[in-house]
Design a protein around this motif. Sequence first.
Motif, mmCIF file in Angstrom:
data_model
loop_
_atom_site.group_PDB
_atom_site.id
_atom_site.type_symbol
_atom_site.label_atom_id
_atom_site.label_comp_id
_atom_site.label_asym_id
_atom_site.label_seq_id
_atom_site.Cartn_x
_atom_site.Cartn_y
_atom_site.Cartn_z
ATOM 1 N N ARG A 64 0.820 -1.216 0.000
ATOM 2 C CA ARG A 64 0.000 0.000 0.000
ATOM 3 C C ARG A 64 0.850 1.261 0.000
ATOM 4 O O ARG A 64 0.318 2.370 0.160
ATOM 5 N N ASN A 65 2.149 1.099 -0.166
ATOM 6 C CA ASN A 65 3.066 2.249 -0.216
ATOM 7 C C ASN A 65 2.868 3.155 1.006
ATOM 8 O O ASN A 65 2.786 4.377 0.901
ATOM 9 N N ARG A 66 2.772 2.525 2.170
ATOM 10 C CA ARG A 66 2.472 3.240 3.413
ATOM 11 C C ARG A 66 3.633 3.091 4.378
ATOM 12 O O ARG A 66 4.090 1.988 4.657
ATOM 13 N N ILE A 67 4.107 4.220 4.901
ATOM 14 C CA ILE A 67 5.208 4.217 5.866
ATOM 15 C C ILE A 67 4.837 5.121 7.036
ATOM 16 O O ILE A 67 4.385 6.248 6.841
ATOM 17 N N GLU A 68 5.022 4.614 8.242
ATOM 18 C CA GLU A 68 4.832 5.418 9.447
ATOM 19 C C GLU A 68 6.060 5.270 10.334
ATOM 20 O O GLU A 68 6.736 4.241 10.307
ATOM 21 N N ARG A 69 6.332 6.302 11.134
ATOM 22 C CA ARG A 69 7.503 6.291 12.007
ATOM 23 C C ARG A 69 7.107 6.638 13.437
ATOM 24 O O ARG A 69 6.221 7.464 13.654
ATOM 25 N N VAL A 70 7.795 6.040 14.378
ATOM 26 C CA VAL A 70 7.735 6.471 15.778
ATOM 27 C C VAL A 70 9.167 6.574 16.281
ATOM 28 O O VAL A 70 10.051 5.836 15.835
ATOM 29 N N PHE A 71 9.401 7.487 17.199
ATOM 30 C CA PHE A 71 10.759 7.788 17.631
ATOM 31 C C PHE A 71 10.903 7.600 19.139
ATOM 32 O O PHE A 71 10.089 8.113 19.914
ATOM 33 N N ASN A 72 11.935 6.889 19.530
ATOM 34 C CA ASN A 72 12.270 6.828 20.945
ATOM 35 C C ASN A 72 12.878 8.158 21.376
ATOM 36 O O ASN A 72 13.377 8.932 20.538
ATOM 37 N N LEU A 73 12.853 8.421 22.665
ATOM 38 C CA LEU A 73 13.481 9.630 23.180
ATOM 39 C C LEU A 73 14.980 9.601 22.866
ATOM 40 O O LEU A 73 15.615 8.552 22.892
ATOM 41 N N LYS A 74 15.550 10.771 22.583
ATOM 42 C CA LYS A 74 16.907 10.837 22.050
ATOM 43 C C LYS A 74 18.001 10.544 23.072
ATOM 44 O O LYS A 74 18.967 9.831 22.784
ATOM 45 N N PHE A 75 17.880 11.126 24.240
ATOM 46 C CA PHE A 75 19.007 11.104 25.171
ATOM 47 C C PHE A 75 18.866 9.981 26.200
ATOM 48 O O PHE A 75 17.758 9.706 26.678
ATOM 49 N N ARG A 117 1.977 -2.038 17.176
ATOM 50 C CA ARG A 117 0.977 -3.097 17.192
ATOM 51 C C ARG A 117 -0.248 -2.697 16.365
ATOM 52 O O ARG A 117 -0.762 -3.496 15.571
ATOM 53 N N ALA A 118 -0.694 -1.462 16.514
ATOM 54 C CA ALA A 118 -1.864 -0.989 15.774
ATOM 55 C C ALA A 118 -1.608 -0.984 14.271
ATOM 56 O O ALA A 118 -2.502 -1.324 13.475
ATOM 57 N N PHE A 119 -0.405 -0.622 13.871
ATOM 58 C CA PHE A 119 -0.050 -0.604 12.451
ATOM 59 C C PHE A 119 -0.210 -1.993 11.846
ATOM 60 O O PHE A 119 -0.796 -2.162 10.785
ATOM 61 N N TYR A 120 0.336 -3.016 12.545
ATOM 62 C CA TYR A 120 0.289 -4.368 11.994
ATOM 63 C C TYR A 120 -1.108 -4.978 12.105
ATOM 64 O O TYR A 120 -1.524 -5.772 11.230
ATOM 65 N N GLN A 121 -1.843 -4.619 13.104
ATOM 66 C CA GLN A 121 -3.217 -5.107 13.190
ATOM 67 C C GLN A 121 -4.066 -4.535 12.054
ATOM 68 O O GLN A 121 -4.931 -5.224 11.504
ATOM 69 N N GLN A 122 -3.809 -3.289 11.701
ATOM 70 C CA GLN A 122 -4.532 -2.690 10.571
ATOM 71 C C GLN A 122 -4.133 -3.343 9.259
ATOM 72 O O GLN A 122 -4.968 -3.567 8.374
ATOM 73 N N MET A 123 -2.839 -3.687 9.125
ATOM 74 C CA MET A 123 -2.382 -4.368 7.903
ATOM 75 C C MET A 123 -3.114 -5.680 7.688
ATOM 76 O O MET A 123 -3.494 -6.032 6.562
ATOM 77 N N THR A 124 -3.306 -6.433 8.757
ATOM 78 C CA THR A 124 -3.950 -7.753 8.633
ATOM 79 C C THR A 124 -5.435 -7.641 8.296
ATOM 80 O O THR A 124 -6.017 -8.566 7.734
ATOM 81 N N LYS A 125 -6.049 -6.506 8.636
ATOM 82 C CA LYS A 125 -7.478 -6.332 8.344
ATOM 83 C C LYS A 125 -7.725 -5.944 6.896
ATOM 84 O O LYS A 125 -8.821 -6.132 6.369
ATOM 85 N N GLN A 126 -6.732 -5.341 6.242
ATOM 86 C CA GLN A 126 -6.934 -4.834 4.889
ATOM 87 C C GLN A 126 -6.747 -5.907 3.828
ATOM 88 O O GLN A 126 -6.112 -6.907 4.035
#
Length: 491
Positions: free
Chosen positions: A452-463, A482-491
């Motif tokens: 689906r050409n979909r990319i999302e990012r989350v970032f850990n705290l830097k320091f 977890r939500a990203f992959y659960q949505q992938m399986t539903k589509q």
Amino acid sequence: MEMIFEGHDYRYAVEQSLLAFFPNERPVYGEEESNRARVSLTVEGQAGTAVTELSVEGRTARGRAQAALSGAEDEYQRERLLQRAVKLSFFEAARALTGVTPAWGALTGIRPAKLAAGLLEEGKSEEEADRILRDVYFVSDSRRKLCLPCAKAGLEAKQGLKKNEISLYVGIPFCPTRCAYCSFVSNSVEKSFHLVEPYLQALLAEADSAAAMVKDLGLKVRSFYMGGGTPTTLTAEQMDRLLSRLREGFDLADAVELTVEAGRPDTITAEKLTVLRKNGVDRISVNPQSMDDRVLAAIGRRHSGDDIRKAMELVNAAGFPHVNMDLIAGLPEDTPESFRRTLDEVVAFGTDNITIHTLSLKKGSRITLEGTRIPTEEEVAAMLDYAAPALGGAGFAPYYLYRQKYMSGSFENVGWCRPGGTGWYNIYIMEELHTILSLGAGGSTKMVDQPRNRIERVFNLKFPQEYIQRPEKIAANQAAFRAFYQQMTKQ
């Protein structure tokens, strides 16, 4: 340079073009400057027209490019076509004004091989893809010879991936000392030794919860990479504790590679190498950056070329199947001659993987802050022009590349390998082929849904300190994963 946009806001693309032609200029908005770029975009029906008017030191030039939108399959492709027209209009004006064609022509993105791979996936032959890079984007012969092999390696890596596979990255943000070119979030252990053990405890906790999540989602680890910083800043006992815990939590049995950056030779000991081999690590990275003692001193390394040679004796004795070494073209005090000597010696070590970086003058690095003298663009070009044929003649081929902001000469970083020496993680992350789950301070988890050409990012705290003190941020990031992959399986 004053930047004036009309009908669009493609800042990144235009700013990268600006840096390629005018490396001493910085973009400003809403401020009057004598040097000015007015970049306009108009769309009428199924056609977009971009026009750039440049005024630099009293001289002016104009560039124009069009985009046919009738073949665009979706809004994403339409945006890409319009952005390309804007870039080409700026390129045309800047080239007319300066008389210069950058090595990468009109290409401004981080991942030029991704464009070439897309052309091949569309069914175009290598010759056709090469012609488009030459005639549409004005990429030089030498850079096309880098780009196409990397595109083919990326497609090979993509074809070998399964839908439920991800890669795992673990970050250790500590180094013996901070290099002059570095802008990464890394801490000198001289100043932050007291944080190492609390950091390790927080990392182990994150690894445990991440492993449970990965197992619950039915995911498998395709490749593992531990970077930093310098992971071998940890003691042998700490490294063993961390790797053992990771192997207990994550199923690494089918991973194509397990890589650990040993980076700095002043952190390498026989005991640590034994720990790495015991835990299944089959790829190690030793990063001298230069073998010249003058250059090493200039960048703040507290070791010599002889220390690198001794470290490589230990690495070779430990029997790692794959060894990578990193070099940087354009370091302070370096010359084309000393760079050649460094490269020749590194090739002679017998490693199967060598990465040639180009110095990137990042904000926050000591080189930038102190105004250290660095090689000219012409000198850096001479270094890279030597590297490609020298590595090719020694049996290496380019397999991945990427570009960064503020690179000397607007050049590139290229990974070279001998047959069988491909570093798959490097391709996966650089070509955005699948998800990279990142653990540790400063980690950037990139979740990829290829179909689906979909990319999302989350970032850990830097320091490290805030990473240790705020586990709720880790929990929030894992919930998003977890939500990203659960949505992938539903589509």
